[in-house]
Scaffold this active site. Structure first.
Site, mmCIF file in Angstrom:
data_model
loop_
_atom_site.group_PDB
_atom_site.id
_atom_site.type_symbol
_atom_site.label_atom_id
_atom_site.label_comp_id
_atom_site.label_asym_id
_atom_site.label_seq_id
_atom_site.Cartn_x
_atom_site.Cartn_y
_atom_site.Cartn_z
ATOM 1 N N ASP A 188 -19.012 -12.287 -22.713
ATOM 2 C CA ASP A 188 -19.451 -12.413 -21.313
ATOM 3 C C ASP A 188 -20.888 -12.923 -21.204
ATOM 4 O O ASP A 188 -21.158 -13.914 -20.523
ATOM 5 C CB ASP A 188 -19.318 -11.077 -20.573
ATOM 6 C CG ASP A 188 -17.899 -10.544 -20.616
ATOM 7 O OD1 ASP A 188 -16.988 -11.346 -20.860
ATOM 8 O OD2 ASP A 188 -17.720 -9.332 -20.399
ATOM 9 N N LYS B 97 -11.612 -11.344 -17.114
ATOM 10 C CA LYS B 97 -11.942 -11.532 -18.539
ATOM 11 C C LYS B 97 -11.182 -12.716 -19.164
ATOM 12 O O LYS B 97 -11.763 -13.514 -19.898
ATOM 13 C CB LYS B 97 -11.601 -10.250 -19.309
ATOM 14 C CG LYS B 97 -12.042 -10.256 -20.759
ATOM 15 C CD LYS B 97 -13.298 -9.481 -20.912
ATOM 16 C CE LYS B 97 -13.843 -9.534 -22.313
ATOM 17 N NZ LYS B 97 -15.180 -8.928 -22.354
ATOM 18 N N CYS C 13 5.296 -6.069 1.448
ATOM 19 C CA CYS C 13 5.618 -4.642 1.654
ATOM 20 C C CYS C 13 4.833 -4.072 2.829
ATOM 21 O O CYS C 13 5.067 -4.476 3.952
ATOM 22 C CB CYS C 13 5.416 -3.869 0.358
ATOM 23 S SG CYS C 13 6.479 -4.496 -0.937
ATOM 24 N N TYR C 14 3.870 -3.189 2.564
ATOM 25 C CA TYR C 14 3.103 -2.613 3.682
ATOM 26 C C TYR C 14 2.557 -3.721 4.581
ATOM 27 O O TYR C 14 2.583 -3.620 5.803
ATOM 28 C CB TYR C 14 1.958 -1.754 3.146
ATOM 29 C CG TYR C 14 1.188 -1.022 4.234
ATOM 30 C CD1 TYR C 14 1.653 0.180 4.747
ATOM 31 C CD2 TYR C 14 0.010 -1.556 4.763
ATOM 32 C CE1 TYR C 14 0.972 0.841 5.768
ATOM 33 C CE2 TYR C 14 -0.688 -0.901 5.777
ATOM 34 C CZ TYR C 14 -0.195 0.297 6.277
ATOM 35 O OH TYR C 14 -0.873 0.945 7.269
ATOM 36 N N HIS D 178 7.874 -7.381 -4.323
ATOM 37 C CA HIS D 178 6.607 -7.809 -4.922
ATOM 38 C C HIS D 178 6.749 -9.141 -5.672
ATOM 39 O O HIS D 178 7.154 -9.144 -6.827
ATOM 40 C CB HIS D 178 6.094 -6.734 -5.898
ATOM 41 C CG HIS D 178 5.661 -5.491 -5.202
ATOM 42 N ND1 HIS D 178 4.473 -5.410 -4.524
ATOM 43 C CD2 HIS D 178 6.264 -4.290 -5.068
ATOM 44 C CE1 HIS D 178 4.358 -4.199 -4.000
ATOM 45 N NE2 HIS D 178 5.432 -3.502 -4.317
ATOM 46 N N GLY E 173 0.844 -1.192 0.000
ATOM 47 C CA GLY E 173 0.000 0.000 0.000
ATOM 48 C C GLY E 173 0.871 1.231 0.000
ATOM 49 O O GLY E 173 2.072 1.141 0.271
ATOM 50 N N GLU F 256 4.476 -10.770 -6.911
ATOM 51 C CA GLU F 256 3.432 -10.857 -7.930
ATOM 52 C C GLU F 256 3.808 -10.210 -9.265
ATOM 53 O O GLU F 256 3.138 -10.444 -10.261
ATOM 54 C CB GLU F 256 2.123 -10.250 -7.397
ATOM 55 C CG GLU F 256 2.119 -8.729 -7.225
ATOM 56 C CD GLU F 256 2.750 -8.257 -5.903
ATOM 57 O OE1 GLU F 256 3.493 -9.025 -5.291
ATOM 58 O OE2 GLU F 256 2.518 -7.094 -5.518
#
Ligand code: XMP
Length: 509
Positions: A225, A365, A78-79, A167, A51, A169
């Site tokens: 969709d 998606k 992190c945060y 990170h 964050g 990710e």
């Protein structure tokens, strides 16, 4: 299931996506979700995101202290790591870490999180406070030349506690996926069973439980969709589902036929095809204001749908919608500044008093596309670029007439044809033609022309929130330009839109 507590980091959503890529279901929830609610979801693990704040800042997001007492494995990023350190008795200082971006980290302890990864690796570190002392019972597992604690862990503590000041990710972190997988499969003991087949089976069961024997209707737009949502519901309840396809006459060339064909030939979903183009064109006559067009189309859509739905299934109790996970996440902020009134089937429930069935509510998606393919939908449908609810009406600038729609349709057809032949269709988020309300002078076959220009718009994007104009090859642009001018009467000039979003929007109106 893994819960990602979102502290407002720019990569929070990415964490949930990466976990899902590892075939574990993951959801992102606000950091201040009550601990009781978190427990009720029975997560196998919790990830605390990064964050923008410092833990010592006034008003910095905090969690209930009891969160860290739960016997659930947790990974702080992190945060999230600093918060964990602070809450569990470590020492965090508000000194800015000097190293950020691409950093070389040195793994000093191969315990659980870094198992099977090399001692030296590249990680994407982030700004933030520094953890100067790990809490009791934690072991420091990695460092950088200037940051002595870049990762720590206590694998035995309450299901396991892990923290990284980088990170995992993001793709720039070389072994990020391995680190996440170690957390998921070793610490949380998750099973990689979030697969398209299971997603479908799960959704089918949930729909059966929700709907029972009731009648259900679904509005089809022609996009992937709503089509996928319809297919899943059909699999769950068969003949109790009826689809209504309102053709507002603002679709692209052959689009209506393709929808009918997909549903008619490739499945036995009952489909009502309403040709309402006359009705829409009448209402749009002499309307040039973009917002007015959108409102008229939204309203007409609902009315037409209502009439048809009322005719066929007075007792319909449910309405299927193709709401995606990104819509759910964004719904908090999406309307903050209203740039355009988006029209989709979203206005229907209040008007019609139907309960919603949203089988794609948990999917991104790209996951919908995988599910669509698994359901056997034709590739053309699976990979269809997004198309706005108001259709070509917001690409025909100014007056929407049958004649002007036809010009745009033909130009758009040429554009799509060339983009597909060049193999670029999937890479582009959207590619389309726009018809401005101006004329320009040209010369064709020794004669003066005074006709419309067509604007080509092609963008790349991940989520339509931001977009970049696509750098199409010159030879492709040349073919598109030549063909449009030669094949589309009423057009004598082709221009290229080189505006990103922001400051532009993807559509022109
Ligand atoms: P803008 O033009 O706002 O568009 O950058 C962002 C994305 O949304 C699509 N779009 C719509 N989709 N109903 C929809 O279902 C709408 O009214 C609508 N308006 C824009 C647009 O095509 C792009 O993908």
């Amino acid at each position: 299931m893994i819960l990602v507590l979102d502290f407002g980091g720019q990569y929070s959503q990415l964490i949930a996506r990466r976990v899902r890529e590892a075939r574990v279901f993951s959801e992102m929830i606000p950091y201040d979700t009550p601990v009781e609610e978190i427990l009720a979801r029975e997560p196998e693990g919790i990830i605390l995101s990064g964050g923008p704040n410092s833990v010592y800042e006034a008003g910095a997001p905090r969690v209930e202290e009891t969160l860290f007492d739960l016997d659930v494995p947790m990974l702080g990023i992190c945060y999230g790591m600093q918060l964990m350190a602070l809450s569990m008795g470590g020492h965090v200082e508000a000194v800015q870490i000097r190293e950020y971006g691409r950093s070389r980290i040195e793994v000093t302890e191969q315990k659980l999180l870094f198992a099977g990864t090399p001692d030296e690796q590249v990680a994407w570190t982030s700004h933030g406070d520094a953890v100067l002392a790990a809490p009791d019972g934690f072991q420091v597992t990695a460092r950088t030349p200037s940051v002595p604690i870049i990762a720590f862990e206590a694998p035995e503590l309450r299901g396991g506690r892990f923290g990284v000041q980088f990170h995992p990710e993001v793709r720039h972190t070389e072994y990020g996926m391995d680190i996440l997988k170690n957390f998921l499969f070793e610490a949380c003991e998750c099973k990689p069973d979030w697969t398209p087949v299971n997603i479908i089976t799960d959704a089918v069961e949930k729909i059966q439980a929700q709907v029972g024997d009731a009648k259900v209707i679904c509005g089809l737009s022609g996009g992937v969709d709503s089509a996928t949502a319809a297919m899943i519901v059909h699999r769950a309840i068969g003949g109790n589902l009826t689809c209504v396809f309102v053709d507002h006459g603002l679709l692209r060339q052959n689009e209506a036929e393709q929808v009918v064909e997909t549903f008619g030939k490739e499945s036995d979903v009952p489909l009502i095809h309403v040709d309402a183009s006359g009705r829409f064109l009448d209402k749009l006559a002499n309307v040039t204001d973009p917002e007015a067009k959108r409102k008229i189309i939204g309203e007409e859509f609902i009315r037409t749908f209502e009439v048809e739905a009322g005719k066929l299934a007075e007792d319909a109790k449910f309405l299927v919608q193709g709401t995606l996970y990104s819509d759910v996440i964004e719904s908090g902020t999406r309307d903050a500044a209203k740039i355009k009134s988006h029209h989709n089937v979203g206005g229907l429930p209040e008007v019609m008093d139907l309960d919603l069935v949203e089988p794609l509510r948990n999917l991104f998606k790209d996951e919908v596309r995988v599910v669509a393919a698994e359901l056997g939908m034709p590739e053309r449908m699976v990979w269809r670029q997004p198309f706005p609810g108001p259709g070509l009406a917001i690409r025909v600038i100014g007056d929407v007439t049958a004649e002007r729609l036809e010009i745009l349709r033909r130009a758009d057809f040429v554009l799509q044809d060339e983009i597909r032949s060049a193999g670029l269709y999937r890479e582009l988020w959207q590619s389309f033609a726009v018809l401005p309300a101006i004329h320009s002078v040209g010369v064709m076959g020794d004669a003066r022309t005074y006709a419309y220009p067509v604007v080509i718009r092609a963008v790349t994007s991940d989520d339509a929130m931001t977009a970049d104009w696509a750098r199409l090859p010159y030879d492709l642009l040349e073919r598109i330009s030549n063909r449009i001018i030669n094949e589309v009467p009423g057009v004598n000039r082709v221009a290229l839109d080189i505006t990103s979003k922001p400051p532009g929007t993807i559509e022109w109106e």
